[in-house]
Design a protein around this motif. Structure first.
Motif, PDB file in Angstrom:
ATOM      1  N   ASN A 147      28.717   5.950  38.693  1.00  0.00           N
ATOM      2  CA  ASN A 147      29.949   6.730  38.477  1.00  0.00           C
ATOM      3  C   ASN A 147      30.841   6.102  37.413  1.00  0.00           C
ATOM      4  OD1 ASN A 147      29.732   8.868  40.539  1.00  0.00           O
ATOM      5  ND2 ASN A 147      29.760   7.166  41.976  1.00  0.00           N
ATOM      6  N   CYS A 160      29.828   6.875  33.990  1.00  0.00           N
ATOM      7  CA  CYS A 160      29.818   8.322  33.674  1.00  0.00           C
ATOM      8  C   CYS A 160      28.397   8.908  33.668  1.00  0.00           C
ATOM      9  CB  CYS A 160      30.496   8.597  32.335  1.00  0.00           C
ATOM     10  SG  CYS A 160      32.155   7.896  32.218  1.00  0.00           S
ATOM     11  N   GLU A 214      36.221   6.691  37.696  1.00  0.00           N
ATOM     12  CA  GLU A 214      35.762   7.612  36.639  1.00  0.00           C
ATOM     13  C   GLU A 214      35.910   6.933  35.281  1.00  0.00           C
ATOM     14  OE1 GLU A 214      37.384  11.539  36.847  1.00  0.00           O
ATOM     15  OE2 GLU A 214      36.949  11.761  38.983  1.00  0.00           O
TER      16      GLU A 214
END
Length: 252
Positions: free
Chosen positions: A48, A51, A226
């Motif tokens: 995560n 990305c 993120e």
């Protein structure tokens, strides 16, 4: 000579994957070829931060451990996704997030020696300067392997009694396994704590170097996994602290 760096913590929730992602990225931004392997097979998540979406993960570490494909087939060039430019390279070997894959690994386990062979193959094939291993928290035969083959072991702990006790056990195990170099990093330190005093106390308690002290950061929490923090906020005090730790890894 390629360097293997294991990032470990006795308990979950210490921010280990965030550490791994930020340190690996910081080193890659210095122009090195860096690989990251997510060996937290029961609860993978570092993809995560880079990305990398599950639907993009055609092959994973699980496929290699089950003998389906070479480990290199599971290495994704995540550097291009987050802004690492030549000559630096950043690869990630993720673990599968598919529930049936996780269940199979938990049920059947895997060959620890095969994992070790995979690390060697990855370093050789991708011509890596550094290989970062994001471990599963706690102590197990898989963890012992990672610790034993590491040139550097970085232990993450929070200023918390459970973390202190667990880290003491881990430090003892690492010494018995004759780890070549051990560093500590204190994470999620409350703003009311005197960080210099905390660093000194931890160094005296464990007899090991504290490479960095990281305050509890709302900015980091807000990023919500993120992206890699040091890329998004290169001048932030946390990013500067990551650079300080990365420097000690590169010098070690």
């Amino acid at each position: 000579m390629p360097k293997v760096v294991s990032i470990h913590s006795y308990r979950g929730g210490t921010g280990k994957s965030n550490f791994t992602a930020n340190l690996a990225t910081t080193v890659a931004l210095q122009g090195y070829r860096v690989g990251v392997v997510d060996t937290d097979v029961p609860s993978p998540g570092i993809h995560n931060l880079f990305c990398l979406e599950p639907e993009q993960m055609d092959k994973t570490l699980n496929n290699y451990l089950w003998g389906d494909s070479p480990i290199e087939d599971s290495a994704y060039d995540v550097g291009t996704m987050i802004g690492v430019t030549e000559p630096g390279k950043l690869y990630l070997v993720p673990s599968s997030v598919k529930p049936d894959h996780i269940a199979r690994i938990l049920r059947d386990g895997y060959d620890v020696k095969l994992m070790n062979d995979g690390f060697r193959s990855l370093v050789k094939t991708l011509k890596l300067d550094y290989l970062f291993i994001d471990t599963h928290p706690g102590l197990s035969k898989e963890t012992f392997l990672s610790i034993a083959i590491s040139h550097i072991l970085l232990l993450i702990l929070r200023p918390d009694k459970q973390d202190y006790q667990g880290t003491a056990v881990t430090v003892d195990v690492a010494r018995q396994l004759k780890v070549r170099k051990m560093l500590l990093a204190i994470n999620k330190a409350h703003s009311k704590l005197n960080l210099d005093v905390l660093k000194q106390k931890v160094e005296e308690t464990y007899g090991e170097t504290v490479a960095g002290v990281f305050p509890l950061s709302e900015d980091l929490i807000q990023l919500a996994s993120e992206g890699v923090f040091c890329v998004k906020y290169p001048e932030h005090p946390l990013s500067q602290e990551f650079r300080k730790v990365a420097q000690q890894i590169m010098e070690g």
